[in-house]
Design a protein around this motif. Structure first.
Motif, PDB file in Angstrom:
ATOM      1  N   ASP A 169     -14.289   7.363   5.109  1.00 28.52           N
ATOM      2  CA  ASP A 169     -13.896   6.118   5.755  1.00 28.52           C
ATOM      3  C   ASP A 169     -12.417   6.130   6.133  1.00 28.52           C
ATOM      4  OD1 ASP A 169     -15.627   3.772   6.171  1.00 28.52           O
ATOM      5  OD2 ASP A 169     -13.842   2.741   5.443  1.00 28.52           O
ATOM      6  N   ASP A 170     -11.606   6.622   5.216  1.00 32.05           N
ATOM      7  CA  ASP A 170     -10.166   6.661   5.467  1.00 32.05           C
ATOM      8  C   ASP A 170      -9.833   7.637   6.594  1.00 32.05           C
ATOM      9  OD1 ASP A 170      -9.840   4.783   3.519  1.00 32.05           O
ATOM     10  OD2 ASP A 170      -9.163   6.183   1.973  1.00 32.05           O
ATOM     11  N   ALA A 171     -10.574   8.751   6.658  1.00 31.33           N
ATOM     12  CA  ALA A 171     -10.362   9.707   7.754  1.00 31.33           C
ATOM     13  C   ALA A 171     -10.815   9.091   9.075  1.00 31.33           C
ATOM     14  CB  ALA A 171     -11.114  11.006   7.487  1.00 31.33           C
ATOM     15  N   LEU A 172     -11.953   8.383   9.039  1.00 31.46           N
ATOM     16  CA  LEU A 172     -12.476   7.790  10.275  1.00 31.46           C
ATOM     17  C   LEU A 172     -11.530   6.732  10.835  1.00 31.46           C
ATOM     18  CD1 LEU A 172     -16.287   7.451   9.455  1.00 31.46           C
ATOM     19  CD2 LEU A 172     -15.185   9.065  11.043  1.00 31.46           C
ATOM     20  N   ASP A 173     -10.778   6.121   9.950  1.00 34.70           N
ATOM     21  CA  ASP A 173      -9.851   5.097  10.443  1.00 34.70           C
ATOM     22  C   ASP A 173      -8.744   5.712  11.317  1.00 34.70           C
ATOM     23  OD1 ASP A 173      -9.637   2.066   9.916  1.00 34.70           O
ATOM     24  OD2 ASP A 173      -7.564   2.759   9.962  1.00 34.70           O
ATOM     25  N   TYR A 174      -8.606   7.033  11.249  1.00 30.16           N
ATOM     26  CA  TYR A 174      -7.691   7.730  12.169  1.00 30.16           C
ATOM     27  C   TYR A 174      -8.464   8.595  13.153  1.00 30.16           C
ATOM     28  CZ  TYR A 174      -3.755   6.135   9.388  1.00 30.16           C
ATOM     29  OH  TYR A 174      -2.823   5.351   8.757  1.00 30.16           O
ATOM     30  N   GLY A 175      -9.757   8.315  13.318  1.00 27.43           N
ATOM     31  CA  GLY A 175     -10.544   9.027  14.314  1.00 27.43           C
ATOM     32  C   GLY A 175     -11.374  10.164  13.748  1.00 27.43           C
ATOM     33  N   GLY A 176     -11.257  10.429  12.451  1.00 24.13           N
ATOM     34  CA  GLY A 176     -12.054  11.488  11.842  1.00 24.13           C
ATOM     35  C   GLY A 176     -11.521  12.865  12.202  1.00 24.13           C
ATOM     36  N   GLY A 215      -7.101   2.855  13.490  1.00 25.39           N
ATOM     37  CA  GLY A 215      -5.729   2.397  13.332  1.00 25.39           C
ATOM     38  C   GLY A 215      -5.547   1.136  12.506  1.00 25.39           C
ATOM     39  N   ASP A 216      -6.646   0.548  11.975  1.00 21.26           N
ATOM     40  CA  ASP A 216      -6.482  -0.656  11.146  1.00 21.26           C
ATOM     41  C   ASP A 216      -5.605  -0.373   9.932  1.00 21.26           C
ATOM     42  OD1 ASP A 216      -7.996  -2.143  12.843  1.00 21.26           O
ATOM     43  OD2 ASP A 216      -9.815  -2.120  11.615  1.00 21.26           O
ATOM     44  N   ASP A 217      -5.919   0.719   9.229  1.00 14.58           N
ATOM     45  CA  ASP A 217      -5.142   1.044   8.031  1.00 14.58           C
ATOM     46  C   ASP A 217      -3.676   1.277   8.382  1.00 14.58           C
ATOM     47  OD1 ASP A 217      -7.464   0.907   6.578  1.00 14.58           O
ATOM     48  OD2 ASP A 217      -7.737   3.072   6.378  1.00 14.58           O
ATOM     49  N   PHE A 218      -3.455   1.932   9.524  1.00 13.58           N
ATOM     50  CA  PHE A 218      -2.086   2.207   9.959  1.00 13.58           C
ATOM     51  C   PHE A 218      -1.326   0.898  10.175  1.00 13.58           C
ATOM     52  CE2 PHE A 218       1.020   3.393  13.370  1.00 13.58           C
ATOM     53  CZ  PHE A 218       1.721   4.353  12.664  1.00 13.58           C
ATOM     54  N   ARG A 219      -1.952  -0.008  10.896  1.00 10.28           N
ATOM     55  CA  ARG A 219      -1.281  -1.285  11.183  1.00 10.28           C
ATOM     56  C   ARG A 219      -1.048  -2.101   9.918  1.00 10.28           C
ATOM     57  NH1 ARG A 219      -4.218  -0.509  16.020  1.00 10.28           N
ATOM     58  NH2 ARG A 219      -6.131  -1.185  14.997  1.00 10.28           N
ATOM     59  N   GLU A 220      -1.943  -1.960   8.937  1.00 10.30           N
ATOM     60  CA  GLU A 220      -1.775  -2.714   7.689  1.00 10.30           C
ATOM     61  C   GLU A 220      -0.866  -1.999   6.687  1.00 10.30           C
ATOM     62  OE1 GLU A 220      -5.641  -3.704   6.112  1.00 10.30           O
ATOM     63  OE2 GLU A 220      -6.267  -4.613   8.000  1.00 10.30           O
ATOM     64  N   GLY A 221      -0.395  -0.812   7.049  1.00  5.54           N
ATOM     65  CA  GLY A 221       0.484  -0.079   6.140  1.00  5.54           C
ATOM     66  C   GLY A 221      -0.229   0.483   4.929  1.00  5.54           C
ATOM     67  N   LYS A 222      -1.533   0.710   5.031  1.00 10.40           N
ATOM     68  CA  LYS A 222      -2.285   1.230   3.879  1.00 10.40           C
ATOM     69  C   LYS A 222      -2.001   2.711   3.689  1.00 10.40           C
ATOM     70  CE  LYS A 222      -6.052  -1.876   3.061  1.00 10.40           C
ATOM     71  NZ  LYS A 222      -7.337  -2.260   3.627  1.00 10.40           N
ATOM     72  N   ILE A 223      -1.787   3.076   2.433  1.00 13.35           N
ATOM     73  CA  ILE A 223      -1.523   4.481   2.128  1.00 13.35           C
ATOM     74  C   ILE A 223      -2.838   5.124   1.721  1.00 13.35           C
ATOM     75  CG2 ILE A 223      -0.112   6.089   0.804  1.00 13.35           C
ATOM     76  CD1 ILE A 223       1.502   4.139   2.548  1.00 13.35           C
ATOM     77  N   THR A 224      -3.457   5.836   2.643  1.00 15.56           N
ATOM     78  CA  THR A 224      -4.722   6.517   2.362  1.00 15.56           C
ATOM     79  C   THR A 224      -4.473   8.021   2.323  1.00 15.56           C
ATOM     80  OG1 THR A 224      -5.247   6.547   4.712  1.00 15.56           O
ATOM     81  CG2 THR A 224      -6.038   4.657   3.449  1.00 15.56           C
ATOM     82  N   LEU A 225      -5.507   8.795   1.962  1.00 14.73           N
ATOM     83  CA  LEU A 225      -5.270  10.229   1.763  1.00 14.73           C
ATOM     84  C   LEU A 225      -4.729  10.939   3.008  1.00 14.73           C
ATOM     85  CD1 LEU A 225      -5.226  12.506  -0.267  1.00 14.73           C
ATOM     86  CD2 LEU A 225      -7.596  13.041   0.347  1.00 14.73           C
ATOM     87  N   PRO A 226      -5.210  10.646   4.215  1.00 16.50           N
ATOM     88  CA  PRO A 226      -4.615  11.314   5.388  1.00 16.50           C
ATOM     89  C   PRO A 226      -3.096  11.117   5.452  1.00 16.50           C
ATOM     90  CG  PRO A 226      -6.641  10.191   6.015  1.00 16.50           C
ATOM     91  CD  PRO A 226      -6.364   9.794   4.597  1.00 16.50           C
ATOM     92  N   VAL A 227      -2.635   9.939   5.082  1.00 17.09           N
ATOM     93  CA  VAL A 227      -1.187   9.679   5.071  1.00 17.09           C
ATOM     94  C   VAL A 227      -0.512  10.461   3.949  1.00 17.09           C
ATOM     95  CG1 VAL A 227       0.594   7.936   4.690  1.00 17.09           C
ATOM     96  CG2 VAL A 227      -1.408   7.395   6.122  1.00 17.09           C
ATOM     97  N   VAL A 228      -1.118  10.414   2.777  1.00 13.02           N
ATOM     98  CA  VAL A 228      -0.539  11.119   1.620  1.00 13.02           C
ATOM     99  C   VAL A 228      -0.326  12.590   1.978  1.00 13.02           C
ATOM    100  CG1 VAL A 228      -1.031  11.939  -0.731  1.00 13.02           C
ATOM    101  CG2 VAL A 228      -1.498   9.550  -0.102  1.00 13.02           C
ATOM    102  N   LEU A 229      -1.339  13.221   2.586  1.00 11.54           N
ATOM    103  CA  LEU A 229      -1.251  14.647   2.921  1.00 11.54           C
ATOM    104  C   LEU A 229      -0.228  14.891   4.030  1.00 11.54           C
ATOM    105  CD1 LEU A 229      -5.028  15.680   2.778  1.00 11.54           C
ATOM    106  CD2 LEU A 229      -3.271  15.970   1.005  1.00 11.54           C
ATOM    107  N   ALA A 230      -0.296  14.077   5.082  1.00 12.27           N
ATOM    108  CA  ALA A 230       0.625  14.286   6.207  1.00 12.27           C
ATOM    109  C   ALA A 230       2.067  14.064   5.775  1.00 12.27           C
ATOM    110  CB  ALA A 230       0.261  13.362   7.368  1.00 12.27           C
ATOM    111  N   PHE A 231       2.291  13.071   4.948  1.00 16.30           N
ATOM    112  CA  PHE A 231       3.647  12.785   4.480  1.00 16.30           C
ATOM    113  C   PHE A 231       4.199  13.951   3.661  1.00 16.30           C
ATOM    114  CE2 PHE A 231       6.586  11.190   1.234  1.00 16.30           C
ATOM    115  CZ  PHE A 231       7.505  10.489   2.005  1.00 16.30           C
TER     116      PHE A 231
END
Lengths: 338, 338
Positions: A225-232, A242-258
């Protein structure tokens, strides 16, 4: 956390929920009737708010898992119907409260209940549904099942608070993230699966197996689900990303990219997610960074890992249609593309 | 609904809670220890938020009633300690959610939790406490007590939603108002009192008597509270009055004054409470109208009626210190002046 399984998606790369839907169809009709009757109240606002969400097209994967594991365990009574309805009520209560917490405008493609009836009604009808969930569990009368589901209620709330406390922290570790989704998502999957063999009074190892199946399925489900929120992983930018992005949610894709990015990239994540300063093109930039670091592919890979654990958890059970159907659910959840 | 009993007020016209406090002192120490340990969580925000409210000077009348009725019923086990803590957690969860629903800034003379940690934390920590309450009940293992308290949870939420639906309707009838306070306040008093004899496995008539005692005490308690929010029957305008007026809450003093007044007065109530257009001097005007129509005195008179029912409900029990202490609580609640 509001997650609608895209059940229409029968062309997924692998896996399907057709078999579990067919095998639980008769029981599910009884669960739906129970849900309908238990949202009734003389206070007209309660069924209005509850049904707005309940009838809005979620496909009830969680209660379906309770029915499926009860069948897997050869349960012969009726209790699984009310427990499945309880599981759905707990989930719905969480969604109502989450909308207030996240200040969401939309839920499942409709205006969130709080936008129609206000935050007040969302909080209170959520409380009502939680109360009804406990009442139904009590009626079933299994203290073990009550213990499992009431513990789940506290763990879910703990996970949500932990998520709140971790919000906007781009330095969140993968372990911290996992602890959050174990609580806020996977615990209810685990409890939903555990109560089936518990009701059937099956040996502890079967109960633990079903719990483990649900827990790992839930983790995999949330990761995808978290991956799909950035298009999978195949990165087609659709309209629901992009919902998670706009809400500032820290999901695994962000954790890894950061973690995998350099200082300039980390400054980008801090600006957009910690400080919430999002400009035109930032979402595309975020997806680009994730692609560069294979953050989405690896999030799906992690999901496969938990999916594999879920499948192995069922190994104790003899082969049969329901076991195969549950394995199919795992494949479906891991491979879904929207 | 946030109500702090003014326990310091030993000069009340009649009644006192000194006896019940003394008789439940040892048990209450165990309840307090349980409350403290059960708000613990690795998620630091949970004990912070929970203890902000729990340690802010509410005097725990509801759990005290559980302890008292368990003693009245000669209960010999330990279960009443956890049930009393559950009752307090249910109450605290309601307060946290009410603050969000009412958009309150203050609670018990301190900033409301939502002002310090946000609405999100208030909603979620409330959910956590509800979950912990159910967990403790499950540990006690009495299905009857679970049934009573989980039913209370839904009735309370229903009462709150009914209040929301009736909000700002000055034509609310006394019966409609009573239905709301039975749900939002009296039901928890009733459940708190009923589980004592239930745990002790006393005959149904004793369980029903204690339930009736709690229900009527709760109604009387809320009625007096509503009168006190306009200064009570001796109409000294103190500093803590007018909250309900400013929030547009329709309480019995308003119901009576609205019905007994002429068209010009009704226009005043509609402007201030339905439309929320409150000007300088309106609160004094409201109190003046209530005084003219004896709305506050009669609200207290109604409270006396329910107080009398509460006392009669105990008549089946033989005379003794705990029975006298419970009668004293009724007197205290009906006669308190702040």
């Amino acid at each position: 956390m509001g997650v609608v399984v895209a059940f229409e998606d029968k062309s997924a790369a692998g896996g399907s929920i057709d078999a579990i839907v067919a095998l639980t169809k008769a029981d599910m009709a009884r669960v739906n009737a129970t849900i309908l009757s238990r949202t009734g109240s003389e206070v007209a606002m309660i069924p209005e708010v509850a049904n707005h969400l309940i009838s809005s097209g979620g496909k009830r994967l969680r209660p379906m898992l309770t029915l499926a594991t009860a069948q897997l365990a050869n349960h012969r009574g009726d209790g699984h119907i009310k427990l499945a309805a309880s599981v759905e009520f707990m989930h719905t209560a969480t969604l109502l409260h989450d909308d207030v917490v996240d200040e969401s405008d939309m839920r499942r493609g409709k205006p969130a209940a709080r936008m129609v009836w206000g935050n007040e009604a969302s909080v209170l009808v959520g409380d009502f549904l939680l109360g009804q969930a406990f009442k139904m569990m009590v009626e079933v009368g299994s203290l073990r099942a009550l213990d499992i589901l009431s513990s789940a209620a506290t763990v879910i709330a703990e996970g949500e608070v932990a998520q709140l406390a971790a919000a906007k922290n781009t330095a969140t570790t993968e372990d911290e993230y996992l602890a959050v989704i174990r609580g806020k998502t996977a615990e209810l999957f685990a409890a939903a699966c555990e109560v089936g063999p518990v009701l059937a009074d099956r040996p502890r190892e079967e109960q633990a197996s079903c719990r483990s199946f649900g827990m790992n399925l839930g983790i995999a489900f949330q990761l995808v689900d978290d991956a799909l929120d950035y298009g999978g992983s195949d990165v087609k930018l659709g309209k629901n990303i992009g919902d998670d992005f706009r809400e500032g949610k820290i999901t695994l894709p962000v954790v890894l990219a950061f973690r995998r990015g350099g200082e300039a990239e980390r400054a980008f994540w801090r600006r957009t997610l910690e400080e919430g300063e999002i400009q035109e093109g930032d979402l595309e930039q975020a997806v680009g960074l994730m692609r560069r670091h294979r953050a989405l592919e690896d999030t799906i890979e992690r999901a496969r890992h938990y999916g594999a654990m879920a499948k192995d958890a069922l190994a104790l059970f003899p082969d049969g249609p329901m076991k195969r159907a549950l394995v199919d659910v795992v494949e479906f959840c891991v491979n879904r593309t929207h």
